[in-house]
Design a protein around this motif. Structure first.
Motif, mmCIF file in Angstrom:
data_model
loop_
_atom_site.group_PDB
_atom_site.id
_atom_site.type_symbol
_atom_site.label_atom_id
_atom_site.label_comp_id
_atom_site.label_asym_id
_atom_site.label_seq_id
_atom_site.Cartn_x
_atom_site.Cartn_y
_atom_site.Cartn_z
ATOM 1 N N HIS A 1 0.875 -1.174 0.000
ATOM 2 C CA HIS A 1 0.000 0.000 0.000
ATOM 3 C C HIS A 1 0.912 1.224 0.000
ATOM 4 O O HIS A 1 2.133 1.100 0.109
ATOM 5 C CB HIS A 1 -0.899 0.014 1.242
ATOM 6 N N MET B 1 -9.888 2.945 0.098
ATOM 7 C CA MET B 1 -8.931 2.900 1.201
ATOM 8 C C MET B 1 -8.458 4.324 1.523
ATOM 9 O O MET B 1 -7.315 4.687 1.280
ATOM 10 C CB MET B 1 -7.756 2.000 0.826
ATOM 11 N N CYS C 1 -4.150 -1.798 -4.716
ATOM 12 C CA CYS C 1 -3.983 -2.914 -3.779
ATOM 13 C C CYS C 1 -5.173 -3.872 -3.803
ATOM 14 O O CYS C 1 -5.368 -4.626 -2.863
ATOM 15 C CB CYS C 1 -3.747 -2.381 -2.373
ATOM 16 N N CYS D 1 -4.708 5.827 -0.261
ATOM 17 C CA CYS D 1 -3.745 4.786 -0.599
ATOM 18 C C CYS D 1 -3.357 5.031 -2.047
ATOM 19 O O CYS D 1 -4.211 5.174 -2.906
ATOM 20 C CB CYS D 1 -4.350 3.393 -0.444
ATOM 21 N N HIS E 1 -9.383 -0.760 -3.368
ATOM 22 C CA HIS E 1 -8.277 0.192 -3.244
ATOM 23 C C HIS E 1 -8.791 1.631 -3.195
ATOM 24 O O HIS E 1 -8.357 2.432 -2.370
ATOM 25 C CB HIS E 1 -7.326 0.012 -4.424
ATOM 26 N N GLU F 1 -1.236 3.097 -3.896
ATOM 27 C CA GLU F 1 -0.696 1.935 -4.603
ATOM 28 C C GLU F 1 -1.860 0.983 -4.829
ATOM 29 O O GLU F 1 -2.503 0.567 -3.854
ATOM 30 C CB GLU F 1 0.397 1.270 -3.756
HETATM 31 CU CU LIG Z 1 -4.007 0.114 -0.278
#
Ligand SMILES: [Cu+2]
Ligand code: HEC
Length: 315
Positions: free
Chosen positions: A144, A190, A183, A179, A187, A181
């Motif tokens: 992340h 997040m 994921c 976040c 995602h 990245e």
């Molecule tokens: Cu993430």
């Protein structure tokens, strides 16, 4: 002027430094664009077909001087920008001694944060203004990335590795946490918020938040429960290193190298004890991978660090 950047406000010390660099780069680029397009315009008018402009070449020696001149000028310019950016980057990583240490565990798809006093939060972080904050971050599953646009800060959170992020919030307010990245499915959900409060509001918030036992006490319990003390206690039958004061000290290893006992080292020592064997000891410590969660591991590490704090002498 900062509304120009795609974020609410400048929320940390790093943010204004990053913005200065950004605006300097932008200024230089605009100057170069204007210079080049201006010259194109001037030359295309001056040397248009049929104009009586002088078309003889510069003498070769002058041609060379012009060439060396602009090459050195641009080289110098770009190296100074590089030097500037590198020095900013290093200063972001400087670890404050009076900082607030927050443990962050990222997992699909949430941020779990824990304060030194044991207060836990999910997808929100409350911090006091003008105090350096150090995030100690681990991931339970995939990579992340902890991203706060208003602070201009982003740091990957990687399973099996402890990363950190240092910042000083300079403005009271609520800032977005994302976040950065990809994921998995959720995602995009997040997200969270960083709530920067006055010191008085922050201590009030700490008092009203349900605090579990503090990290160190939780870590001590787990240390006993998992039987670490059975080997690491001074009176134990097994010969194992005394863990008092280990944090922050250089540790000589069996292969002749010396490592600094930082958070990553402690983590590896518990999850993969065979990776780095302390010189003079047998590799008898079992791996605890899978026997404690990341959050529990963090508490054990906090406990080991507290042993270094209370009793300053080396081993
Ligand atoms: Cu993430
Ligand atoms: C069976 C005995 C045993 C148990 C149980 C044990 N250890 Fe160890 N531990 C050792 C030995 C022996 C070493 C030194 C050799 C090595 O590095 O693997 C060591 C090394 C370490 C180190 C590196 C120490 C240094 O001086 O650099 C840490 C940190 C550590 N153990 C933590 C723990 C924790 C936390 C637990 C419980 C979760 C634990 N140990 C359980 C025997 C044990």
């Amino acid at each position: 002027m900062n509304d120009f950047l795609p974020t609410e406000t400048v929320g940390s010390q790093a943010a204004s430094a990053t913005d200065h660099l950004f605006y300097a780069l932008l200024g230089i680029s605009v100057a170069v664009v204007l210079l080049v397009s201006g010259l194109i315009l001037v030359f295309s008018i001056r040397y248009r077909r049929g104009s009586k402009a002088d078309r003889s070449e510069l003498p070769p020696i002058l041609q060379r001087e012009v060439e060396i001149g602009w090459t050195l000028a641009t080289l110098f310019l770009f190296l100074s920008i590089f030097g500037w950016a590198v020095s900013e980057n290093f200063s972001f990583g400087t670890v404050p001694t009076n900082g607030l240490e927050i443990h962050v565990v990222a997992k699909q798809w949430m941020w779990k944060l824990q304060h030194p006093g044991g207060q836990r939060e999910i997808n929100a972080l409350h911090v006091p203004v003008n105090k350096p904050v150090r995030l100690i971050m681990n991931s339970e599953d995939v990579i992340h990335s902890f991203y706060v646009p208003s602070f201009r800060l982003k740091q990957d959170v990687v399973p099996g590795l402890t990363t950190q992020l240092v910042f000083t919030p300079i403005k009271v307010g609520t800032f977005r946490l994302l976040c950065a990245e990809y994921c998995g499915t959720d995602h995009s959900a997040m997200t969270g918020k960083i709530v920067v409060m006055t010191p008085e509001d922050y201590s009030r918030w700490l008092d009203t938040s349900p605090a579990s036992e503090d990290l160190v006490a939780q870590g001590r319990d787990i240390f006993t429960r998992l039987g670490c003390a059975g080997c690491h206690d001074a009176r134990a039958a097994v010969r194992a290193p005394d863990l008092k004061g280990v944090f922050g000290q250089p540790v000589p290893l069996a292969d002749g190298t010396v490592v600094q006992a930082d958070e990553t080292y402690l983590r590896d020592s518990i999850l993969q004890p065979r990776k780095q064997i302390v010189a003079g000891f047998d590799p008898v410590m079992p791996s605890f991978a899978g026997r404690l969660s990341d959050a529990e591991l963090e508490t054990v590490i906090a406990y080991l660090k507290s042993l270094a704090d209370t009793d300053g002498d080396t081993r």
